[in-house]
Scaffold this active site. Structure first.
Site, PDB file in Angstrom:
ATOM      1  CD  GLU A  56      -3.176  -0.375   0.292  1.00 59.17           C
ATOM      2  OE1 GLU A  56      -3.372  -1.058  -0.746  1.00 59.17           O
ATOM      3  OE2 GLU A  56      -3.816   0.638   0.577  1.00 59.17           O
ATOM      4  CG  ASP A  67      -3.832   8.971   7.434  1.00 63.17           C
ATOM      5  OD1 ASP A  67      -3.715   7.751   7.656  1.00 63.17           O
ATOM      6  OD2 ASP A  67      -4.048   9.451   6.307  1.00 63.17           O
ATOM      7  CE1 TYR A 181      -7.635  -0.400   5.872  1.00 60.62           C
ATOM      8  CE2 TYR A 181      -6.289  -0.166   3.905  1.00 60.62           C
ATOM      9  CZ  TYR A 181      -6.443  -0.049   5.272  1.00 60.62           C
ATOM     10  OH  TYR A 181      -5.403   0.430   6.041  1.00 60.62           O
TER      11      TYR A 181
END
Lengths: 272, 393
Positions: A56, A67, A181
């Site tokens: 990734e 994040d 995911y």
């Protein structure tokens, strides 16, 4: 039109190959250009040497709202070193010189939108990208991206979480390709000492709705976590922030440490 | 989601999957309560008794004489906490309470929205945390103290440019981790759906009052409405009631900073381009690759590299016009209103005043009826303005 198309292993071939060995898939994450182009490229090589089954690659963004602090700092280092979307594709092309394992991009949608959606996917394909996940692009907003992805032979990967209802999950897996995911925690990316959600339950619920390979990410930072998600029935585990921490905390021998960390994580997938 | 939250192509819900259920829940609650009688009785009570509504539509006689126009000021500066922000924080605060949320989080730039959230948190007995860029924490010490006095916890954000946009990122990240019990009280008409629509709804009280008041005073619609635009909540609030009245010219005034082409500007609609930031597609300040630029403006409330998606829509459809006023011009506007009317505007609102003067000085605009939304008062800006004027307080 599409030239220089490098030969890459497809996600489905890779998942099949690893499964036949009785292992889970290990996918390390790195921000392209952190702390600079050549260093991060060497890290990718270590990851592949250490047993990565796929990669990734994050393109840095100024405002990465999914994040945590570790990836935020990596993004800032990468941007300060001059990384941008075009150099990101060059980065992938360079990775393709030494490996054909699947490469997924992890980006924020503004990078795609600004370049022009079709142009972004065309460049992604040419550089050797297998899949694209835009962290802030839910299915509701994804129709243009999905079309561009299909036209250019790129998988569009989506996120699903504990909070995702079954109804939404159905919609997501219909649009998703490559792998699903699955986010293992309710939060942003970043290393955690413990995985809170019952991963078994989560993976089982996802399984009911899809044939797609399932990879678990966000907060996977220890070999125990990798073992836990593979034992829970996931096809793969994605490790990001923990590897960035290894790089940052071992400046002297970071390449060795990254390879070692990947070996340990990869070994943890051999639980079946 | 019931609606796609689009204004033309702008708006939407560009957020990580983890936030979608929270936005769905919020949209459902907003739809349920926005026309609910009991909810609105309660909201009206607090707007009247706590915030001080209605605000007057004040005829600015001295300025009107000077500029040769009929100038009215919508006095949002008279509200509790000093700006229009309280309209929205009361609305969302009550909504959060009805949803059973236990905790409020908010972002703030200058601190105005932070204070308006903090007092509502105190009023409704909800623990409140305010994210604020560490640069802004230093620049706006006084407002940090005010928030803390009302029991809010101010959390300095050390990421990125350490200003408003980074505070929003951090608030969104915290919300992702705490969606169950927390309401994120966004302060402007930006962010993912339903925020732009919801914030407009709670700010549209400005427009409704204004229309009623101008009808009482003049019997006709005004020729033009001028409001400053950062995220754009005071502007959309006053525009809302007049958008369908095509004869009313709508003008949004952005923070031009050192000048729109100086590279140090907050004039997103004037020099920005289409992009996705903080959950919606709108105009943003960005580089060639889509990295968001830092905005620059003397007034922290206009110092934001994005803008509400409905303003993008009003711009491209031509229904509203957007102009920019530089820092220097804004300081002039600040003094102008203080000297002629004895009203000290917030630096944000001073941008609207500065454009008012430019507009009124154009020959073709003489005699027009102009309403300026005076979105806030200038108490908070005293230190900064004194410094710019070469005085020391």
């Amino acid at each position: 039109m599409i030239e220089n198309n490098p030969i890459a292993e497809s996600y489905s071939d890779m998942f099949k190959r690893v499964k036949e060995k009785g292992e889970g898939v290990f996918i390390p994450f790195i921000v392209a250009g952190d702390p600079d182009f050549e260093t991060s490229l060497r890290m990718v090589r270590m990851m592949v040497d250490g047993g990565a089954d796929a990669l990734e690659i994050g393109f840095p963004f100024s405002d990465p709202l999914a994040d945590g602090p570790t990836v935020q700092s990596a993004d800032i280092r990468a941007l300060n070193s001059g990384m941008n979307t075009d150099k990101g594709f060059e980065f992938v092309r360079r990775i393709r010189e030494f490996t054909d394992i699947p490469i997924g991009l992890l980006v924020y949608y503004n990078l795609i939108y600004k370049m022009g959606v079709d142009k972004f996917y065309r460049k992604a394909h040419i550089s050797g990208v297998n899949g694209v996940l835009a962290a802030d692009l839910p299915p509701e907003e994804a129709s243009i991206a999905i079309e561009a992805a299909r036209n250019n032979g790129v998988n569009q990967i989506f996120l699903a979480a504990q909070s995702t209802s079954n109804e939404r999950l159905k919609k997501i897996v219909e649009l998703c390709s490559g792998f699903l995911y699955v986010v293992s925690v309710m939060g942003v990316t970043g290393a955690r000492s413990q995985l809170k959600v019952s991963t078994v339950e989560l993976v089982e619920r996802m399984r009911i709705h899809t044939q797609l390979p399932i990879c678990v990410g966000f907060g996977i930072s220890k070999p125990e976590h990798v073992r836990e998600v593979i034992a829970a029935g996931a096809d793969g585990a994605i490790v990001g922030s923990a590897l960035i921490d290894v790089m940052v905390n071992n400046v002297e021998n970071s390449e060795f440490r990254v390879r070692e960390c990947c070996q340990i994580m990869k070994n943890a997938t051999k639980v079946r | 989601m019931i609606s796609d939250g689009k204004f033309g192509k702008y708006g939407g819900i560009f957020v990580p999957e983890l936030l979608i259920p929270a936005l769905e829940e919020l949209e459902a609650a907003f739809i349920k309560y926005k026309d609910d009688k009991n909810f609105n009785v309660e909201l009206d009570y607090y707007l009247r008794e706590f915030a001080g509504r209605p605000t007057s539509l004040y005829y600015a006689r001295n300025l009107s004489e000077k500029l040769g126009c009929k100038i009215y000021l919508k006095r949002e500066d008279m509200l509790h906490t000093g700006a229009h922000k309280i309209n929205n924080t009361l609305g969302q605060g009550l909504l959060a309470q009805h949803m059973g949320k236990k905790r409020l989080i908010a972002e703030t730039g200058a601190g105005q929205h932070g204070i308006a959230t903090a007092v509502v948190g105190a009023l409704l007995k909800m623990p409140t945390e305010v994210y604020m860029g560490s640069e802004d924490v230093i620049r706006q010490k006084l407002n940090v103290f005010r928030m803390e006095l009302s029991n809010a916890k101010v959390l300095p954000v050390d990421n990125g440019s350490r200003t408003l946009k980074d505070a929003i990122n951090e608030a969104l990240r915290n919300w992702i981790s705490n969606v169950e019990d927390t309401h994120y009280l966004i302060g402007s008409t930006m962010g993912p759906h339903p925020y732009p629509t919801m914030v407009k709804h709670f700010q549209s009280i400005i427009g409704r009052e204004t229309r009623k008041q101008i009808m009482e005073k003049e019997g006709v619609n005004p020729d033009v409405i001028i409001a400053c635009v950062g995220g754009g909540s005071n502007a959309i609030g006053i525009f809302s009631e007049f958008i369908e009245h095509d004869e009313v010219e709508l003008i949004g005034v952005e923070g031009g900073g050192n000048g729109v082409n100086s590279g140090k500007t907050g004039a997103t609609l004037s020099v920005g381009s289409e992009g996705v930031l903080h959950g919606s597609l709108s105009f943003v300040l960005q580089d060639d690759y889509g990295q968001i630029s830092e905005a620059h403006c003397v007034s922290a409330g206009l110092d934001y590299p994005g803008v509400g998606p409905e303003h993008a829509y009003l711009k491209v459809t031509g229904r509203a016009k957007y102009v920019a006023i530089t820092d220097k011009e804004a300081l002039h506007g600040f003094k102008l209103l203080s000297q002629y009317e004895g009203i000290i505007p917030a630096l944000e609102s001073a941008h609207a005043i500065a454009y008012l003067e430019k507009y009124a000085e154009m020959r073709e605009n003489k005699g027009k009826t102009i309403i300026v939304n005076l979105s806030g008062r200038g108490d908070k800006d005293m230190f900064l303005v004194a410094e710019k004027m070469g005085d020391e307080l």
